[in-house]
Write an enzyme that holds these catalytic residues in place. Sequence first.
Site, PDB file in Angstrom:
ATOM      1  CG  LEU A   1      -2.003  -1.020   1.361  1.00 48.90           C
ATOM      2  CD1 LEU A   1      -2.718  -0.857   2.706  1.00 48.90           C
ATOM      3  CD2 LEU A   1      -3.000  -0.905   0.212  1.00 48.90           C
ATOM      4  CG  ASP A   2       0.282   4.291  -2.883  1.00 45.87           C
ATOM      5  OD1 ASP A   2       1.080   3.462  -3.362  1.00 45.87           O
ATOM      6  OD2 ASP A   2      -0.628   4.839  -3.528  1.00 45.87           O
ATOM      7  CB  VAL A   3       3.643   6.506   2.385  1.00 44.33           C
ATOM      8  CG1 VAL A   3       3.695   7.321   3.680  1.00 44.33           C
ATOM      9  CG2 VAL A   3       4.944   5.737   2.201  1.00 44.33           C
TER      10      VAL A   3
ATOM     11  CB  THR B   1      -3.204   4.050   0.584  1.00 43.87           C
ATOM     12  OG1 THR B   1      -3.213   4.920  -0.554  1.00 43.87           O
ATOM     13  CG2 THR B   1      -4.457   3.199   0.575  1.00 43.87           C
TER      14      THR B   1
ATOM     15  CG  HIS C   1       0.351   6.146  -7.229  1.00 44.98           C
ATOM     16  ND1 HIS C   1       1.067   7.305  -7.472  1.00 44.98           N
ATOM     17  CD2 HIS C   1       0.857   5.637  -6.072  1.00 44.98           C
ATOM     18  CE1 HIS C   1       1.962   7.487  -6.511  1.00 44.98           C
ATOM     19  NE2 HIS C   1       1.856   6.477  -5.652  1.00 44.98           N
TER      20      HIS C   1
END
EC number: 5.4.99.-
Length: 312
Positions: free
Chosen positions: A136-138, A140, A233
């Site tokens: 997961l993105d930072v 999110t 993303h």
Amino acid sequence: MLKVVPAPDTLIGRRFDIAVAKMLGISRAKATDLIETDQVRIAGRQGDHGKSATLQDGDLVEFDLVDEQRAPEPIAEGMPIVYEDEDIVVVDKPVGVAAHMSVGWTGPTVLGSLLKRGVRITALGVPGRQGIVSRLDVGTSGLMLVCKSDLAYKEMRRQFSEHEVVKTYHAIAQGNLKEDKATIEAPIGRAKVSDFRFCVTPGGKDAVTHWDVLERFGEATLAKINLETGRTHQIRVHFSSIGHPLVGDAMYGANPKLSAELGLERQWLHAMQLEFRHPRTHLNTVVTSRYPADLEHALEILRARHAGADED
């Protein structure tokens, strides 16, 4: 310390600088710098071993990174573990926590925090990213699975790569989505303007996003999202590409005024549920999450504004 890693199957045939960037989770420019300073190289390769070399089956990649003196990695103390057994651990990742350490990141990571808590993680995987089969993105929050056993790593990597894992997200997109449900099919690639941005581009990788409307507020729409693919993303890029960037997502065109009114400092996006077959028992396993405080607060404001508009 010198580490030697077999060339990953998924990167065979790729340029060496691109492969190194993916292996370390860094930009291509930073990967090039490591290659040119001989901190990363293809073992035993004579002549064709620079950044434009092609990674071949059987190649061994040597990492001899300069040890940068830095403060110890902080631990994500408040990161809940929502499921754990001998094979896997699923955390509810807070915003501001990276999946793993990468060049330039000094904050907490999921992997580092688990290891410092004494959770045993498989050694399989790229060094520094061992046990991780999906990220997961930072910015999110939500559910992220990490493998503890070798058996789990091999099987869950297969399930994720073959899109057998059902990943359900909730997101709030700006504006009023026209359909109640739809699918976005558009290839995603790295944007030329930035190492960190992605965009819909004909030369990108196939990406498929399904969404269903959960709640409408006029100025924004709460949607349930399922991914067929797992591009970086992906949700953020796809919704921005149809003119409905996620609320709070400044990188992809969110309205800063609305973000401020909702108290958001990041995109309204949360990984709500993971459904998969357990790697050992093969039983269907479902793990669920709840909205974190900042997203819940923004949603309450939208509901209150929408209710007020209905009364007028």
